[in-house]
Design an enzyme around this catalytic site. Structure first.
Site, mmCIF file in Angstrom:
data_model
loop_
_atom_site.group_PDB
_atom_site.id
_atom_site.type_symbol
_atom_site.label_atom_id
_atom_site.label_comp_id
_atom_site.label_asym_id
_atom_site.label_seq_id
_atom_site.Cartn_x
_atom_site.Cartn_y
_atom_site.Cartn_z
ATOM 1 N N ASP A 50 0.836 -1.203 0.000
ATOM 2 C CA ASP A 50 0.000 0.000 0.000
ATOM 3 C C ASP A 50 0.871 1.253 0.000
ATOM 4 O O ASP A 50 1.701 1.445 0.888
ATOM 5 C CB ASP A 50 -0.889 0.000 1.252
ATOM 6 C CG ASP A 50 -1.795 1.222 1.321
ATOM 7 O OD1 ASP A 50 -2.915 1.157 0.786
ATOM 8 O OD2 ASP A 50 -1.370 2.241 1.896
ATOM 9 N N TYR A 55 2.800 9.886 -0.307
ATOM 10 C CA TYR A 55 3.925 9.357 0.471
ATOM 11 C C TYR A 55 5.275 9.663 -0.175
ATOM 12 O O TYR A 55 6.313 9.487 0.460
ATOM 13 C CB TYR A 55 3.795 7.835 0.679
ATOM 14 C CG TYR A 55 2.503 7.391 1.318
ATOM 15 C CD1 TYR A 55 1.623 8.310 1.910
ATOM 16 C CD2 TYR A 55 2.140 6.053 1.321
ATOM 17 C CE1 TYR A 55 0.429 7.889 2.476
ATOM 18 C CE2 TYR A 55 0.944 5.626 1.895
ATOM 19 C CZ TYR A 55 0.093 6.548 2.461
ATOM 20 O OH TYR A 55 -1.091 6.131 3.015
ATOM 21 N N LYS A 84 -2.985 5.940 -4.447
ATOM 22 C CA LYS A 84 -4.099 6.810 -4.060
ATOM 23 C C LYS A 84 -3.991 8.173 -4.740
ATOM 24 O O LYS A 84 -2.900 8.721 -4.889
ATOM 25 C CB LYS A 84 -4.123 7.003 -2.532
ATOM 26 C CG LYS A 84 -4.091 5.688 -1.745
ATOM 27 C CD LYS A 84 -4.205 5.903 -0.245
ATOM 28 C CE LYS A 84 -3.890 4.644 0.539
ATOM 29 N NZ LYS A 84 -2.454 4.433 0.761
ATOM 30 N N HIS A 117 -7.910 9.325 -1.903
ATOM 31 C CA HIS A 117 -7.196 9.266 -0.628
ATOM 32 C C HIS A 117 -7.949 9.941 0.518
ATOM 33 O O HIS A 117 -7.971 9.443 1.648
ATOM 34 C CB HIS A 117 -5.818 9.928 -0.802
ATOM 35 C CG HIS A 117 -4.806 9.538 0.224
ATOM 36 N ND1 HIS A 117 -3.450 9.585 -0.015
ATOM 37 C CD2 HIS A 117 -4.932 9.090 1.489
ATOM 38 C CE1 HIS A 117 -2.801 9.172 1.076
ATOM 39 N NE2 HIS A 117 -3.679 8.883 1.994
#
Length: 323
Positions: A50, A55, A84, A117
């Site tokens: 994931d 990120y 996402k 997200h």
């Protein structure tokens, strides 16, 4: 199928491994660590990885996946990869380019799952949290149903096998489910979920709609300031979890992960520590009794670690509703 790769069937017919590896790390952690940790996770038996545009590690995570494919450890179809869509790309015309950018960073042809997200929109641009000169977040107004239609088109184009949402409350899920002309239901809703915040009502609602609940912060170990209040209780020090860990000769983290699997929640385990990565796949090696499950249910105290209250204000902020 090996117990390590136990899967749940999604409402679109695809399968998702019930144990996932979370790749988020605080900004100060070198990005190279995401490469190493993801490789270790695949070696340990994780098949569900994931990540997200937010990120800022998809290049490294993609490299890890591709290197484990290249060395013969896994095939691409063995890996279930989630990305996402961030809040600065909610405008329908920006959705596909955002996914294509993730795919370019990953050097993959498709993602297995693409999620919205977070339901609050911010102004488009390179900045993930755009602010004005006074430090106020620049919000955007976007109809999430239009965003969802653009996400559906990504599935039709083969860029994402499955599509879903994250951090949506019941009202927001219903808005998508009741949308005229809905082509695909979200397969999942990825939310914060752990014994101190067990999301029972949202879980029951999702189950009733054949939507899988995916748990992030399942170990409550994400304590990064300013996102998390440093005075919030430390989940893995909970006496009930510690006593159960001792009884089963496991770690408190494994008890928290196993709890989710037994209530039908797909669980993400986030760690960059080699020993803990290897330990976390042991979640399939033991079971909790119904009494033990009840004891863990009793720990719920509605402690949300990640309130994301910098996004509070706009009507789409999800955490003002009860669930």
């Amino acid at each position: 199928m090996d117990s390590k790769y136990q899967c749940v069937k999604l409402n679109d017919g695809h399968f998702m491994p019930v144990l996932g590896f979370g790749t988020y790390a605080p900004a100060e952690v070198p990005k190279s660590k995401a490469l190493e940790a993801t490789k270790l996770a695949i070696e340990a038996g994780f098949r569900h990885i994931d990540s997200a545009h937010l990120y800022n590690n998809e290049e490294q995570v993609g490299l890890a996946i591709r290197s484990k494919i290249a060395d013969g450890s896994v095939k691409r179809e063995d890996i279930f990869y989630t990305s996402k869509l961030w809040c600065n790309s909610h405008r329908p015309e920006l959705v596909r380019p955002a996914l294509e950018r993730s795919l370019k960073n990953l050097q993959l042809d498709y993602v297995d799952l693409y999620l919205i997200h977070f339901p609050v929109s911010v102004k488009p641009g390179e900045e993930v949290i755009p602010k004005d000169e006074n430090g106020k977040i620049l919000f955007d107004t976007v109809d999430l149903c239009a965003t969802w239609e653009a996400v559906e088109k990504c599935k039709d184009a083969g860029l994402a096998k499955s599509i879903g949402v994250s951090n949506f409350n019941r009202r927001q899920l219903e808005m998508i489910l009741n949308k005229p002309g809905l082509k695909y239901k979200p397969v999942c809703n990825q939310v914060e979920c752990h014994p101190y915040f067990n999301q029972r009502k949202l879980l029951d609602f999702c189950k009733s709609k054949d939507i899988v609940l995916v748990a992030y912060s399942a170990l409550g170990s994400h304590r990064e300031e300013p996102w998390v209040d440093p005075n919030s209780p430390v989940l893995l020090e909970d006496p009930v979890l510690c006593a159960l860990a001792k009884k089963h000769k496991r770690t408190p983290a494994l008890i928290a992960l196993r709890y989710q699997l037994q209530r039908g929640v797909v669980v993400l385990a986030k760690s960059y520590n080699e020993q803990r990565i290897r330990q976390n796949v042991q979640v399939f090696e033991f079971q909790l009794t119904s009494e033990e499950m009840k004891a863990i249910d009793g720990l719920n105290r509605n402690v949300r670690y990640l309130t994301l209250d910098i996004f509070a204000g706009p009507p789409n902020y999800p955490f003002s509703d009860e669930y």
